[in-house]
Design a protein around this motif. Structure first.
Motif, mmCIF file in Angstrom:
data_model
loop_
_atom_site.group_PDB
_atom_site.id
_atom_site.type_symbol
_atom_site.label_atom_id
_atom_site.label_comp_id
_atom_site.label_asym_id
_atom_site.label_seq_id
_atom_site.Cartn_x
_atom_site.Cartn_y
_atom_site.Cartn_z
ATOM 1 N N ARG A 198 2.237 2.552 -6.195
ATOM 2 C CA ARG A 198 1.571 1.493 -6.974
ATOM 3 C C ARG A 198 0.061 1.523 -6.778
ATOM 4 O O ARG A 198 -0.715 1.382 -7.724
ATOM 5 C CB ARG A 198 2.135 0.109 -6.572
ATOM 6 N N THR B 30 7.433 -8.085 -10.042
ATOM 7 C CA THR B 30 8.138 -8.117 -11.323
ATOM 8 C C THR B 30 9.492 -7.409 -11.200
ATOM 9 O O THR B 30 10.496 -7.877 -11.745
ATOM 10 C CB THR B 30 7.293 -7.479 -12.439
ATOM 11 N N ILE C 226 -1.457 4.504 -8.665
ATOM 12 C CA ILE C 226 -1.541 4.253 -10.114
ATOM 13 C C ILE C 226 -2.712 3.308 -10.406
ATOM 14 O O ILE C 226 -3.558 3.581 -11.253
ATOM 15 C CB ILE C 226 -0.219 3.640 -10.653
ATOM 16 N N TYR D 232 6.762 3.433 -2.028
ATOM 17 C CA TYR D 232 6.619 2.661 -3.274
ATOM 18 C C TYR D 232 5.246 1.993 -3.343
ATOM 19 O O TYR D 232 4.601 1.974 -4.389
ATOM 20 C CB TYR D 232 7.711 1.583 -3.380
ATOM 21 N N ALA E 5 5.945 -13.325 -13.566
ATOM 22 C CA ALA E 5 5.869 -12.505 -12.349
ATOM 23 C C ALA E 5 4.569 -11.693 -12.340
ATOM 24 O O ALA E 5 3.905 -11.572 -11.315
ATOM 25 C CB ALA E 5 7.080 -11.585 -12.244
ATOM 26 N N GLN F 139 5.993 0.580 -10.107
ATOM 27 C CA GLN F 139 4.933 0.013 -10.934
ATOM 28 C C GLN F 139 4.464 -1.346 -10.413
ATOM 29 O O GLN F 139 3.284 -1.605 -10.343
ATOM 30 C CB GLN F 139 5.450 -0.197 -12.367
ATOM 31 N N ASP F 140 5.437 -2.220 -10.092
ATOM 32 C CA ASP F 140 5.092 -3.610 -9.839
ATOM 33 C C ASP F 140 6.235 -4.254 -9.049
ATOM 34 O O ASP F 140 7.309 -4.500 -9.609
ATOM 35 C CB ASP F 140 4.907 -4.293 -11.206
ATOM 36 N N GLU F 141 5.993 -4.497 -7.768
ATOM 37 C CA GLU F 141 7.088 -4.956 -6.923
ATOM 38 C C GLU F 141 7.599 -6.355 -7.272
ATOM 39 O O GLU F 141 8.806 -6.580 -7.379
ATOM 40 C CB GLU F 141 6.691 -4.931 -5.450
ATOM 41 N N PHE G 95 10.040 -0.460 -9.260
ATOM 42 C CA PHE G 95 9.361 -0.665 -7.978
ATOM 43 C C PHE G 95 8.111 0.212 -7.845
ATOM 44 O O PHE G 95 7.220 -0.090 -7.079
ATOM 45 C CB PHE G 95 10.306 -0.392 -6.804
#
Lengths: 292, 187
Positions: B96, A54, B99, B92, B180, A50-52, A48
């Motif tokens: 992201r 995915t 980053i 979260y 995705a 890094q990439d929600e 989570f």
């Protein structure tokens, strides 16, 4: 009773004691756990970050693989439980996300209809479906005299509040009392074990772990019972490092609640993964409960 | 004649990327989140201050802070917020964004996340021994040395494996992951 079973990566190696004791206890209780075929990692908290989308799709693959005849899935790990439940809930509440996740699943020939699989932590299954009578009926070696701190941590009870209280949960306390254990008052039962922080900032992590051990020591607990591999790892494997860091002398065995169920059911220590913990639990169990 | 294109506001971006995130506009700055946070003392800004920064559009301060990397996902803030703001999920989102925009300062959080997801993508399972080498030896060799004794104790008790386990249908998982990523516009 039949349940799809999602063991999660930790149970394969580092939490093998949880895996062994869950299976042994389920057998005694007549719970049929059908492992999700070819399940994949839930991504823990890391995906989570890094990439929600995915992260959700990776988790949803597991829900899509559940045999529809089961209708419910149980996970013994708090993080796995939370992730499975979170994605099911997100898909139910956000149709746009549901659509994208299903588009991704379709690339692998899968689909998932939100709400079609009920996600439950193992603690809930034993508390509600087996219940007091079912558990008490199997007790052969009551844990009389064993002082236990019931530790829930975070993700079994938060953010979803539909199974137990997020601040003062009692289900594990109750189960342990059914076994005859003396459950101590443990005000930090839902404080954090520091999760992955041991990997990022040890001083920060060690202080969180110290608080949990200190409170259990103050309450004269013989052991701490937990329901999550991360909690067990942090309090058990890091206990020596915490002692070195703070110049403390904690010597508290950290067990999975299923290991204590197994002891009370008269199962053998090896069947329950005893001996895998770094802070040995068998001496205190033998002293308080007697030899198996 | 020129047309001024107003870029999307920071707060709107955070809301768009966080399911239920619109509630952060309802924040009353009561401080329940910060008071509940086990890592609050270590943070540049407590969760309460962080929400204020987002609402005030102060992107740079927010995204370069250590706050979200100190978050342990305990959900105490989320659970207690009187306005049901999904604070943990906002953390979260901020991770992201930080980053993506290259704003993380001196923190191992992104490397840990990257190493972890690498193994999930490759094998379909997490791999602790791999994490220990890939993440620790690359990022923090000194800490890896201190972990050595504990790692050995774990290994002797059968709690550490030297080889990863791999799912059977890894091709299916990777197809799902690739799709995705494409849909999410992530790299």
């Amino acid at each position: 009773m039949k349940y799809a079973f999602y063991p999660g990566c930790s149970l394969e190696v580092n939490a093998a004691a949880y895996d062994l004791s869950v299976k042994a206890v389920a057998k005694t209780l007549g719970l049929e756990l059908v492992e999700v075929d070819d399940w994949n990692c839930c991504g823990a908290t890391e995906y989570f970050s890094q990439d929600e989308l995915t992260a959700c799709a990776v988790i949803a693959r597991n829900l899509a693989l559940v045999d529809p005849a089961c209708g419910q899935i149980t996970a013994p790990c708090a993080a796995c439980f939370l992730n499975l439940k979170k994605v099911d809930r997100l898909m139910s509440e956000h149709p746009d996300l549901d659509q994208k996740i299903n588009q991704a699943l379709a690339a692998g020939g899968l689909k998932y209809r939100p709400g079609s699989v009920q996600v439950r932590h193992l603690l809930e299954v034993i508390y509600k479906d087996v219940g007091e009578e079912g558990v008490k009926a199997r007790v052969k070696r009551p844990l009389t005299g064993l002082r236990v701190a019931a530790y829930y941590g975070c993700q079994v009870v938060r953010p979803f509040k539909d199974f137990d209280d997020p601040e003062q949960p009692t289900t594990m306390d109750e189960i342990l009392k059914w076994l005859g254990a003396e459950v101590v008052d443990y005000p930090v039962k839902t404080h954090c074990c520091s999760g992955h922080m041991t990997q990022i900032s040890e001083p920060e992590a060690f202080e969180m772990i110290r608080r949990l051990l200190y409170c259990a020591q103050q309450r004269e607990a013989d052991v701490i019972a937990c329901a999550c591999p991360m909690c067990q790892l942090n309090m058990d494997a890091y206990q020596g490092r915490v002692n070195g860091f703070f110049n403390t002398n904690f010597n508290l065995p950290i067990l999975y609640f299923t290991q204590l169920l197994g002891v009370a059911f008269g199962l053998q220590p090896r069947e329950l993964g005893f001996g895998k913990e770094l802070v040995a639990a068998e001496p205190v169990i033998a002293a308080k409960v007697g030899a198996a | 004649m020129s047309v001024t294109v107003k870029s999307k506001r920071f707060v709107d971006e955070v809301i768009e990327e966080t399911p239920g995130g619109h509630r952060l506009r309802d924040c009353i700055q009561c401080g329940t989140c910060g008071g509940s946070c086990p890592s609050g003392a270590e943070m540049d800004y407590t969760p309460r201050k962080m929400i204020a920064l987002v609402n005030a559009g102060r992107r740079e301060e927010a995204l370069s802070a250590n706050t979200m990397w100190s978050c342990v996902s305990c959900y105490s803030c989320t659970s207690r917020c009187p306005h049901n703001i999904p604070v943990t999920d906002i953390m979260y989102t901020l991770k992201r964004m930080a980053i993506r925009e290259g704003r993380v300062k001196d923190n191992d959080g992104p490397a840990l996340a990257r190493a972890f997801t690498h193994y999930v993508d490759k094998y379909g399972r997490s791999f602790e021994m791999g994490l220990a080498t890939r993440y620790h030896l690359l990022n923090r060799p000194f800490a890896a040395m201190k972990m050595g004794g504990m790692g050995m104790a774990m290994f002797l008790r059968g709690r550490m494996a030297f080889t990863p386990s791999k799912i059977r249908n890894i091709g299916q998982l990777q197809a799902i992951i690739n799709k995705a990523r494409e849909l999410g516009g992530a790299s």
